[in-house]
Write an enzyme that holds these catalytic residues in place. Structure first.
Site, PDB file in Angstrom:
ATOM      1  N   ARG A 269       9.602  -5.641   2.115  1.00 32.20           N
ATOM      2  CA  ARG A 269      10.512  -4.587   2.569  1.00 32.20           C
ATOM      3  C   ARG A 269      11.889  -4.696   1.935  1.00 32.20           C
ATOM      4  O   ARG A 269      12.557  -3.691   1.704  1.00 32.20           O
ATOM      5  CB  ARG A 269      10.606  -4.611   4.095  1.00 32.20           C
ATOM      6  CG  ARG A 269       9.293  -4.173   4.782  1.00 32.20           C
ATOM      7  CD  ARG A 269       9.298  -4.604   6.235  1.00 32.20           C
ATOM      8  NE  ARG A 269       9.525  -6.040   6.300  1.00 32.20           N
ATOM      9  CZ  ARG A 269      10.098  -6.666   7.327  1.00 32.20           C
ATOM     10  NH1 ARG A 269      10.488  -5.980   8.379  1.00 32.20           N
ATOM     11  NH2 ARG A 269      10.271  -7.978   7.311  1.00 32.20           N
TER      12      ARG A 269
ATOM     13  N   ASN B 104       6.737 -15.905   2.364  1.00 32.84           N
ATOM     14  CA  ASN B 104       6.967 -14.462   2.460  1.00 32.84           C
ATOM     15  C   ASN B 104       7.402 -14.098   3.881  1.00 32.84           C
ATOM     16  O   ASN B 104       6.805 -14.537   4.846  1.00 32.84           O
ATOM     17  CB  ASN B 104       5.660 -13.747   2.080  1.00 32.84           C
ATOM     18  CG  ASN B 104       5.680 -12.252   2.352  1.00 32.84           C
ATOM     19  OD1 ASN B 104       4.742 -11.716   2.938  1.00 32.84           O
ATOM     20  ND2 ASN B 104       6.714 -11.565   1.949  1.00 32.84           N
TER      21      ASN B 104
ATOM     22  N   CYS C 271      -4.350  -8.083   6.027  1.00 36.82           N
ATOM     23  CA  CYS C 271      -4.277  -6.691   6.475  1.00 36.82           C
ATOM     24  C   CYS C 271      -4.605  -6.590   7.975  1.00 36.82           C
ATOM     25  O   CYS C 271      -5.668  -7.040   8.418  1.00 36.82           O
ATOM     26  CB  CYS C 271      -5.245  -5.826   5.659  1.00 36.82           C
ATOM     27  SG  CYS C 271      -5.141  -4.091   6.130  1.00 36.82           S
TER      28      CYS C 271
ATOM     29  N   GLN D   3      -4.893  -6.854  -5.993  1.00 37.20           N
ATOM     30  CA  GLN D   3      -5.264  -7.366  -4.683  1.00 37.20           C
ATOM     31  C   GLN D   3      -6.534  -6.687  -4.186  1.00 37.20           C
ATOM     32  O   GLN D   3      -6.599  -5.463  -4.098  1.00 37.20           O
ATOM     33  CB  GLN D   3      -4.153  -7.160  -3.664  1.00 37.20           C
ATOM     34  CG  GLN D   3      -4.498  -7.905  -2.380  1.00 37.20           C
ATOM     35  CD  GLN D   3      -3.512  -7.683  -1.267  1.00 37.20           C
ATOM     36  OE1 GLN D   3      -3.254  -6.551  -0.879  1.00 37.20           O
ATOM     37  NE2 GLN D   3      -2.962  -8.758  -0.734  1.00 37.20           N
TER      38      GLN D   3
ATOM     39  N   THR E 254       0.832  -1.203   0.000  1.00 37.95           N
ATOM     40  CA  THR E 254       0.000   0.000   0.000  1.00 37.95           C
ATOM     41  C   THR E 254       0.869   1.257   0.000  1.00 37.95           C
ATOM     42  O   THR E 254       1.877   1.306   0.708  1.00 37.95           O
ATOM     43  CB  THR E 254      -0.909  -0.018   1.252  1.00 37.95           C
ATOM     44  OG1 THR E 254      -1.782  -1.129   1.099  1.00 37.95           O
ATOM     45  CG2 THR E 254      -1.725   1.250   1.400  1.00 37.95           C
TER      46      THR E 254
HETATM   47  C1  LIG Z   1       4.610  -0.359   3.382  1.00 38.79           C
HETATM   48  C2  LIG Z   1       3.933  -1.679   3.359  1.00 38.79           C
HETATM   49  C3  LIG Z   1       2.698  -1.809   2.746  1.00 38.79           C
HETATM   50  C4  LIG Z   1       2.063  -3.055   2.687  1.00 38.79           C
HETATM   51  N1  LIG Z   1       0.869  -3.166   2.045  1.00 38.79           N
HETATM   52  C5  LIG Z   1       0.310  -4.402   1.887  1.00 38.79           C
HETATM   53  C6  LIG Z   1      -0.871  -4.575   1.127  1.00 38.79           C
HETATM   54  O1  LIG Z   1      -1.451  -3.629   0.587  1.00 38.79           O
HETATM   55  N2  LIG Z   1      -1.362  -5.826   0.991  1.00 38.79           N
HETATM   56  C7  LIG Z   1      -0.762  -6.917   1.577  1.00 38.79           C
HETATM   57  O2  LIG Z   1      -1.231  -8.042   1.433  1.00 38.79           O
HETATM   58  N3  LIG Z   1       0.345  -6.776   2.314  1.00 38.79           N
HETATM   59  C8  LIG Z   1       0.904  -5.556   2.463  1.00 38.79           C
HETATM   60  N4  LIG Z   1       2.067  -5.436   3.161  1.00 38.79           N
HETATM   61  C9  LIG Z   1       2.732  -6.647   3.667  1.00 38.79           C
HETATM   62  C10 LIG Z   1       3.730  -7.174   2.633  1.00 38.79           C
HETATM   63  O3  LIG Z   1       3.089  -7.493   1.427  1.00 38.79           O
HETATM   64  C11 LIG Z   1       4.489  -8.415   3.149  1.00 38.79           C
HETATM   65  O4  LIG Z   1       3.569  -9.454   3.357  1.00 38.79           O
HETATM   66  C12 LIG Z   1       5.218  -8.141   4.442  1.00 38.79           C
HETATM   67  O5  LIG Z   1       5.905  -6.905   4.409  1.00 38.79           O
HETATM   68  C13 LIG Z   1       6.225  -9.264   4.767  1.00 38.79           C
HETATM   69  O6  LIG Z   1       7.172  -9.380   3.755  1.00 38.79           O
HETATM   70  P1  LIG Z   1       8.668  -8.774   3.927  1.00 38.79           P
HETATM   71  O7  LIG Z   1       9.242  -9.337   5.209  1.00 38.79           O
HETATM   72  O8  LIG Z   1       9.382  -9.250   2.695  1.00 38.79           O
HETATM   73  O9  LIG Z   1       8.502  -7.294   4.014  1.00 38.79           O
HETATM   74  C14 LIG Z   1       2.690  -4.189   3.262  1.00 38.79           C
HETATM   75  C15 LIG Z   1       3.938  -4.054   3.875  1.00 38.79           C
HETATM   76  C16 LIG Z   1       4.566  -2.817   3.931  1.00 38.79           C
HETATM   77  C17 LIG Z   1       5.918  -2.715   4.578  1.00 38.79           C
END
Ligand SMILES: Cc1cc2nc3c(=O)[nH]c(=O)nc-3n(C[C@H](O)[C@H](O)[C@H](O)COP(=O)(O)O)c2cc1C
Length: 380
Positions: free
Chosen positions: A252, A227, A126, A95, A43
């Site tokens: 991230r 993930n 979420c 999504q 997001t």
């Molecule tokens: C800034 C930000 C926005 C995110 N927005 C969404 C989103 O819109 N939909 C979703 O399913 N997950 C969202 N997430 C979660 C990520 O898709 C992901 O599942 C989560 O960060 C874990 O992965 P990572 O450790 O590689 O960051 C968001 C995460 C971050 C940091």
């Protein structure tokens, strides 16, 4: 899917039985999910200009920012802007977030009919209170009969694959993803992504890849994407090989260093210089002005989104100044950049991010202030 199942007829279109257009599931579009690098839906940050950069740097699958089904159905222009695809996004999904099964089914049907996308994903992760309290996002993990109705209804009306993105569960010690995954296999779901944390957990503890591995076994033959916390090609290799997942999603890691996809594909660390990083920012700004417009409004929108991104980008520590590989959950040590620009880029101060934005977009308007929207700290 068995041959008998694939021969079954599927119905798309609005309700009355006699009006239904028949579509066999054999005709459904398919995606080969094996071994792809999936840029997480993000997001605000995962906007089209950012995704273009990740595509160029090696991401295979991209997904639009989470869109609310109700807003799409009401024709909200800003919500429809969130689902726009760039031509470089060759495996692209949308999504959807919602709590009402009927609205989600209607919305899936509309998207499938009106715009060209390759898959639709249901947001089941979420954690935001506003979404959760209304029964959407991670609350769907507790509303399994509604979820079943939603998923079955959506797959029925869609000609493209449906995927689910979930967490381990709502509570830390009560993982339920495995039981939902087991059921999803019977609901014609094409792929599931599992973020190895509960809703409660946020980013404070590492993602549970042991549980992801257990779920990959349960999911088989349906592909499962893992993930959580992937930050180097070694993290990727280790977790992919040890968990047996079909593919990996990166969030991230891509925000902090979008070249992570290239590093994974080339199996190396890239000791990127400050001027190479600055070139990526220039590219982003160009895409931003193309996307949001090059008038004052477009410039200021581009600046805001650039600043949001800089609130993640500054966490990158150049490999050349580190003795050990950087980990996503470790607070960076204090250090000085190898040149003035590198020092500016690692600053934690929003004032310095604004300075960088001014180098690219000119001076900020009077009384300009910036507070990042997302505080998803990489190191807790
Ligand atoms: C800034 C930000 C926005 C995110 N927005 C969404 C989103 O819109 N939909 C979703 O399913 N997950 C969202 N997430 C979660 C990520 O898709 C992901 O599942 C989560 O960060 C874990 O992965 P990572 O450790 O590689 O960051 C968001 C995460 C971050 C940091």
């Amino acid at each position: 899917m068995s041959v008998e199942e694939s021969e079954k007829t599927k119905a798309i279109g609005p309700a009355p039985e006699e009006d239904l257009i028949k579509l066999t599931s054999r005709e459904k579009k398919k995606i080969d999910w094996r071994d792809k690098l999936y840029l997480a839906p993000l997001t605000t940050l995962g906007n089209l200009p950012f995704r273009r950069i990740c595509k160029r740097l090696g991401a295979d699958i991209t997904c639009g920012e989470m869109a609310l089904s109700v807003n799409l159905l009401q024709g909200s222009a800003s919500e429809w802007a969130l689902v726009k695809r760039h031509e470089s996004e060759d495996v692209y999904g949308i999504q959807l977030c919602g709590s009402n099964a009927e609205a989600m089914i209607k919305c899936a049907e509309l998207l499938d009919r009106e715009i060209g996308v390759d898959f639709i994903d249901i947001n089941m992760g979420c954690p935001i209170d506003l979404v959760y309290k209304q029964g959407g996002g991670s609350a769907l993990m507790r509303r399994q009969s509604c979820l079943e109705h939603m998923v079955r209804g959506m797959t029925k009306v869609m000609s493209i694959p449906l995927t689910l993105k979930m967490r381990t569960g709502v509570y830390r010690d009560a993982s339920v993803a495995h039981s939902i995954i087991e059921k999803a296999k019977l609901w014609d779901v094409s792929m599931v992504t599992l973020h190895g944390r509960s809703k409660e957990q946020r980013y404070l503890k590492l993602a549970d890849w042991k549980y992801i591995k257990e779920c990959a076994v349960v999911a088989d033959p349906m592909p499962l994407y893992g993930n959580g916390d992937i930050f180097t090609y070694e993290d990727y290799k280790y977790q992919k090989e040890n968990s047996g997942v079909a593919g990996v999603m990166i969030g991230r890691g891509a925000l902090i260093k979008p070249w992570i996809f290239k590093e994974i594909k080339e199996e190396k660390h890239w000791d990127i210089t400050s001027s190479e990083r600055f070139d990526i920012l220039k590219e982003y700004v160009n895409y931003g002005l193309e996307h949001w417009g090059s008038d004052n409004e477009g410039i200021e929108k581009t600046r805001r989104f650039l600043l949001e991104w800089l609130s993640f980008l500054h966490r990158y520590i150049p490999v050349g100044v580190l003795e050990q590989t950087q980990k996503i959950n470790q607070r960076p040590p204090l250090y000085r950049g190898r040149d003035h620009l590198e020092t500016l880029m690692i600053s934690k101060s929003a004032k310095d991010w604004i300075k960088i934005s001014e180098m690219l977009l000119g001076p900020t308007p009077p009384d300009f202030e910036f507070l990042p929207k997302h505080k998803a700290n990489a190191y807790g």
